[in-house]
Design an enzyme around this catalytic site. Structure first.
Site, PDB file in Angstrom:
ATOM      1  N   CYS A   2       2.991  -5.968  -8.026  1.00  0.00           N
ATOM      2  CA  CYS A   2       2.001  -6.611  -8.875  1.00  0.00           C
ATOM      3  C   CYS A   2       0.854  -7.108  -7.996  1.00  0.00           C
ATOM      4  CB  CYS A   2       2.633  -7.798  -9.575  1.00  0.00           C
ATOM      5  SG  CYS A   2       4.247  -7.457 -10.277  1.00  0.00           S
ATOM      6  N   ARG A  28      -2.054  -1.043  -7.729  1.00  0.00           N
ATOM      7  CA  ARG A  28      -0.768  -1.498  -7.195  1.00  0.00           C
ATOM      8  C   ARG A  28       0.264  -1.770  -8.290  1.00  0.00           C
ATOM      9  NH1 ARG A  28      -0.918  -3.693  -1.471  1.00  0.00           N
ATOM     10  NH2 ARG A  28      -2.540  -2.314  -0.746  1.00  0.00           N
ATOM     11  N   TRP A  74       3.731  -5.094 -12.513  1.00  0.00           N
ATOM     12  CA  TRP A  74       4.663  -3.973 -12.508  1.00  0.00           C
ATOM     13  C   TRP A  74       6.014  -4.594 -12.866  1.00  0.00           C
ATOM     14  CZ3 TRP A  74       9.196  -2.528 -10.072  1.00  0.00           C
ATOM     15  CH2 TRP A  74       9.540  -1.169 -10.199  1.00  0.00           C
ATOM     16  N   ASN A  98       4.454 -12.649  -7.774  1.00  0.00           N
ATOM     17  CA  ASN A  98       4.910 -11.328  -7.295  1.00  0.00           C
ATOM     18  C   ASN A  98       6.271 -11.516  -6.655  1.00  0.00           C
ATOM     19  OD1 ASN A  98       2.490 -10.312  -8.034  1.00  0.00           O
ATOM     20  ND2 ASN A  98       1.812  -9.741  -5.977  1.00  0.00           N
ATOM     21  N   GLY A  99       7.178 -10.562  -6.889  1.00  0.00           N
ATOM     22  CA  GLY A  99       8.505 -10.667  -6.285  1.00  0.00           C
ATOM     23  C   GLY A  99       9.574 -10.748  -7.348  1.00  0.00           C
ATOM     24  N   GLU A 475       9.011  16.611   0.324  1.00  0.00           N
ATOM     25  CA  GLU A 475       7.743  15.950   0.015  1.00  0.00           C
ATOM     26  C   GLU A 475       7.001  16.696  -1.114  1.00  0.00           C
ATOM     27  OE1 GLU A 475       6.475  13.226   0.329  1.00  0.00           O
ATOM     28  OE2 GLU A 475       4.330  13.496   0.084  1.00  0.00           O
ATOM     29  N   LYS A 479       5.988  15.007  -4.738  1.00  0.00           N
ATOM     30  CA  LYS A 479       4.605  14.984  -5.238  1.00  0.00           C
ATOM     31  C   LYS A 479       4.565  15.492  -6.666  1.00  0.00           C
ATOM     32  CE  LYS A 479       3.305  12.939  -3.163  1.00  0.00           C
ATOM     33  NZ  LYS A 479       3.434  12.077  -2.029  1.00  0.00           N
ATOM     34  N   GLU A 482       6.436  13.113  -9.255  1.00  0.00           N
ATOM     35  CA  GLU A 482       5.800  11.803  -9.341  1.00  0.00           C
ATOM     36  C   GLU A 482       4.577  11.796 -10.256  1.00  0.00           C
ATOM     37  OE1 GLU A 482       4.373  10.763  -5.374  1.00  0.00           O
ATOM     38  OE2 GLU A 482       4.384   8.665  -5.932  1.00  0.00           O
ATOM     39  N   HIS A 498      25.571  26.756  -3.325  1.00  0.00           N
ATOM     40  CA  HIS A 498      26.772  25.923  -3.410  1.00  0.00           C
ATOM     41  C   HIS A 498      26.771  25.093  -4.689  1.00  0.00           C
ATOM     42  CE1 HIS A 498      28.118  27.094   0.564  1.00  0.00           C
ATOM     43  NE2 HIS A 498      26.851  26.999   0.950  1.00  0.00           N
ATOM     44  N   LYS A 594       1.554   1.306  -6.403  1.00  0.00           N
ATOM     45  CA  LYS A 594       1.204   1.797  -5.082  1.00  0.00           C
ATOM     46  C   LYS A 594       2.009   1.131  -3.978  1.00  0.00           C
ATOM     47  CE  LYS A 594      -1.188   4.205  -2.177  1.00  0.00           C
ATOM     48  NZ  LYS A 594      -0.750   5.600  -2.048  1.00  0.00           N
TER      49      LYS A 594
HETATM   50  O1  M6R Z   1       3.507   1.956   1.622  1.00  0.00           O
HETATM   51  P1  M6R Z   1       4.691   2.779   2.053  1.00  0.00           P
HETATM   52  O2  M6R Z   1       4.311   3.965   2.875  1.00  0.00           O
HETATM   53  O3  M6R Z   1       5.728   1.948   2.750  1.00  0.00           O
HETATM   54  O4  M6R Z   1       5.310   3.294   0.709  1.00  0.00           O
HETATM   55  C1  M6R Z   1       6.486   4.039   0.685  1.00  0.00           C
HETATM   56  C2  M6R Z   1       6.691   4.694  -0.658  1.00  0.00           C
HETATM   57  O5  M6R Z   1       6.750   3.749  -1.669  1.00  0.00           O
HETATM   58  C3  M6R Z   1       5.568   5.692  -0.996  1.00  0.00           C
HETATM   59  O6  M6R Z   1       5.434   6.647   0.001  1.00  0.00           O
HETATM   60  C4  M6R Z   1       5.853   6.404  -2.329  1.00  0.00           C
HETATM   61  O7  M6R Z   1       6.992   7.192  -2.211  1.00  0.00           O
HETATM   62  C5  M6R Z   1       4.645   7.221  -2.777  1.00  0.00           C
HETATM   63  N1  M6R Z   1       4.305   6.892  -4.118  1.00  0.00           N
HETATM   64  C6  M6R Z   1       4.875   8.685  -2.738  1.00  0.00           C
HETATM   65  O8  M6R Z   1       3.750   9.401  -3.102  1.00  0.00           O
END
Ligand code: M6R
Length: 599
Positions: A2, A28, A74, A98-99, A475, A479, A482, A498, A594
């Site tokens: 948040c 964020r 969030w 936040n938290g 990765e 992507k 997500e 398998h 984010k």
């Molecule tokens: O800020 P960070 O690199 O520590 O974040 C880690 C993950 O939360 C971040 O890479 C997340 O997986 C992304 N949304 C992927 O695109």
């Protein structure tokens, strides 16, 4: 996750400041938003489900106030709705938070026994209730906050207004970032520096178990016993957040395109010659490298593992920070723990780092955000120069991390003499040419758009590869899922048969990369196995392969140290265009945020 913004001023209207800050932080966390302020000593609270622009519409025209707090949420506790959105008011206390308050259910029960009634399912409302309870009991705000910190388990950055203290904001911090900015006659509070940069570059960083009393002209920060601290005023050194998408429709596309410069900028200090390379830390005293991170940053670690083990004969383990923090870590002084994080605020990564520090073992970080919580704790930090990454899906931060790790490993190879100097010089030359090497891929967007057109209506997509290509498959798959919400999985190419191969049916898209001549034929055989079962296959490779049974995406032949950079960009672009065909909210995918500051 948040975002928090607060401000108190002698004369200035703080409402535009709060809305501005929320807009900057919205990437964020963006499921709901809220703002409270005092209007002629009366508390006004506006909350909406949805984005900050909706909140803005809800705020009275010409609203004017000298004090207020705001939040973009969030959800952790309680569904996404107006009631659960912040600020939360209980009695005299109004807070944004936040938290996570981990013992909220026990606290709620106790407060209910004392007659408190709660409207929301949010843990934050319980925190407000507890603060109100202690404030009524002690009639002293310092005692209230100190008692609160003792009683509450979990993480919190709290920004608080109190009904009968109209010109003051209080803040409390543990395990969630919070800063306090200052400028003439106005003070600012935020969870992240960019939220206040338009107004000031000078700020204090709150550490865990510190709290602050903030008026327009005065900021006092205390430790948990109430002693006044003499904190250092910082000046922001990083780049300012640009809200400008330039010619691009989405931040994600802009950030993908920026990679040719962000990679180069990140590695620039190390690639001119061997002397420059040796500016990178000497890792030769370590017998094992542990890499700890989350999500995409963890995937960057997987690429590094391959390079460490293959080219420097150094054992390297990669851990998800959320698992690492609760497992036996087998640490000793021959282990170097490398933490990777774009934001520098990821809660699990931060907690894992604290664990290693408690064990007094060496730590090194690959971090994008300067002065972030993770960067401040590490023994040594190497910064990626990706600039601010706004799209939730990480692209330019990932390639900057991989490039920086690659040159770090190259320096290690030089010191260990595991790669000949002559070869290292050649690889450095390639790194210096990285911009022109990446250009053809970045200019070939039509190819990826066409592939996206073929897959965007599919329900399952698979990514396969071996070794380094497996790390890239993971990765690529992340992507896609997500941002396009298509179910996708990454598999080691040899593992499909398998079990998972049973999911391959006619026209199931399967992506593979084969960029390691030692094992390419194996991956291609695995691709054949799925083609025989009807899959529609796409192969990224630097080999000259003639095969009509799958679509070949040719990349330039470069050293293994650069291959991840060339392979991942097609995957990023395919994910981007697929999400675009599906009309997804590409920069702000559902349920995500984010910066993941809760565990
Ligand atoms: O800020 P960070 O690199 O520590 O974040 C880690 C993950 O939360 C971040 O890479 C997340 O997986 C992304 N949304 C992927 O695109």
């Amino acid at each position: 996750m948040c975002g928090i913004v607060g401000s108190v001023s002698t004369k200035t209207n703080i409402i535009p400041i709060l809305l501005d800050g929320l807009k900057t932080l919205e990437y964020r966390g963006y499921d709901s938003a809220g703002l409270s302020y005092l209007k002629n000593s009366k508390l006004i609270i506006n909350k909406v489900k949805g984005r900050v622009k909706e909140l803005e519409k809800n705020i009275e025209k010409d609203a004017f106030s000298n004090i207020g707090i705001a939040h973009t949420r969030w959800a952790t506790h309680g569904e996404v709705n107006e009631t659960n959105a912040h600020p939360h008011n209980v009695g005299n206390i109004t807070i944004v938070h936040n938290g996570i308050i981990e013992n909220f259910s026990k606290l709620k029960h106790k407060l209910e026994e004392k007659g408190y009634k709660f409207k929301s399912s949010s843990d934050t409302e319980i925190a407000a209730g507890l603060l109100d309870y202690y404030y009524k009991k002690y009639e002293n705000i310092d005692k209230t906050i100190q008692k609160f910190m003792k009683k509450v388990d979990g993480s919190y950055a709290i920004c608080m207004m109190i009904n009968n203290i109209p010109n003051t904001i209080y803040v409390i911090k543990k395990d969630s970032p919070l800063i306090i900015g200052t400028n003439k006659n106005t003070s600012y509070i935020a969870s992240d520096v960019p939220a206040i940069l338009k107004y000031t570059k000078n700020y204090y960083i709150l550490e865990d178990y510190e709290y602050g009393k903030i008026t327009a002209n005065n900021i006092t920060i205390y430790d948990k016993e109430g002693n006044i601290l003499n904190k250092q005023l910082k000046e922001y050194q990083g780049s300012t957040l640009t809200s400008d998408k330039g010619i691009y429709e989405h931040y994600m596309l802009k950030e993908i395109m920026e990679q040719k410069t962000t990679i180069r900028k990140t590695i620039n200090p190390y690639i001119n010659n061997i002397d420059d390379l040796l500016k990178l830390p000497d890792l030769t005293k370590y017998e094992r490298i542990d890499i700890i991170a989350c999500g995409t940053a963890m995937h960057a670690g997987l690429a590094a593992k391959y390079l460490f083990e293959e080219y420097t004969n150094t054992k390297c383990e990669v851990f998800l920070a959320s698992e690492y923090r609760y497992q036996n870590n087998f640490l000793n002084n021959k282990v170097l723990s490398i933490f990777i994080s774009q934001s520098g605020e990821t809660a699990d990564t931060l907690a894992a780092l604290k664990k290693v520090k408690e064990n007094k073992c060496d730590t090194l970080g690959i971090v994008n955000v300067k002065e972030s919580s993770i960067a401040r704790i590490l023994d040594k930090v190497l910064y990626t120069e990706a600039g601010t990454e706004i799209a939730v899906a990480s692209t330019k931060a990932y390639t900057a991390q991989v490039a920086l790790l690659s040159v770090l490993i190259l320096a290690h190879a030089y010191r260990k003499k595991s790669i000949k100097e002559e070869k290292i010089l050649k690889i450095l030359e390639e790194f210096r040419a990285v911009t022109s090497i990446l250009n053809p891929i970045l200019e070939g967007t039509k190819t990826y758009e066409n592939i996206a057109k073929e897959i965007y209506e599919k329900s399952d997509v698979f990514y396969i590869g071996r070794g380094l290509d497996y790390a890239l498959a993971m990765e690529g798959s992340l992507k896609l899922k997500e941002i396009s919400y298509i179910h996708s999985e990454a598999y080691a190419a040899g593992e499909l048969k398998h079990g998972t191969i049973s999911l391959i049916t006619k026209n199931t898209p399967v992506f593979a990369s084969a960029t390691n001549k030692k094992i390419n034929t194996k991956t291609i055989s695995n691709l054949k196995e799925v083609t025989s079962r009807g899959a529609k296959c796409y192969l990224i490779t630097d080999e000259d392969i003639q095969d009509n049974s799958f679509e070949i995406l040719k990349i330039k032949k470069v050293s293994m140290f650069l291959k991840p950079l060339l392979t991942i960009i097609p995957y990023q672009l395919i994910a981007y265009y697929t999400a675009k065909f599906k009309n997804c909210d590409i920069d702000k995918p559902r349920n995500l945020a984010k910066s993941v500051t809760v565990e």
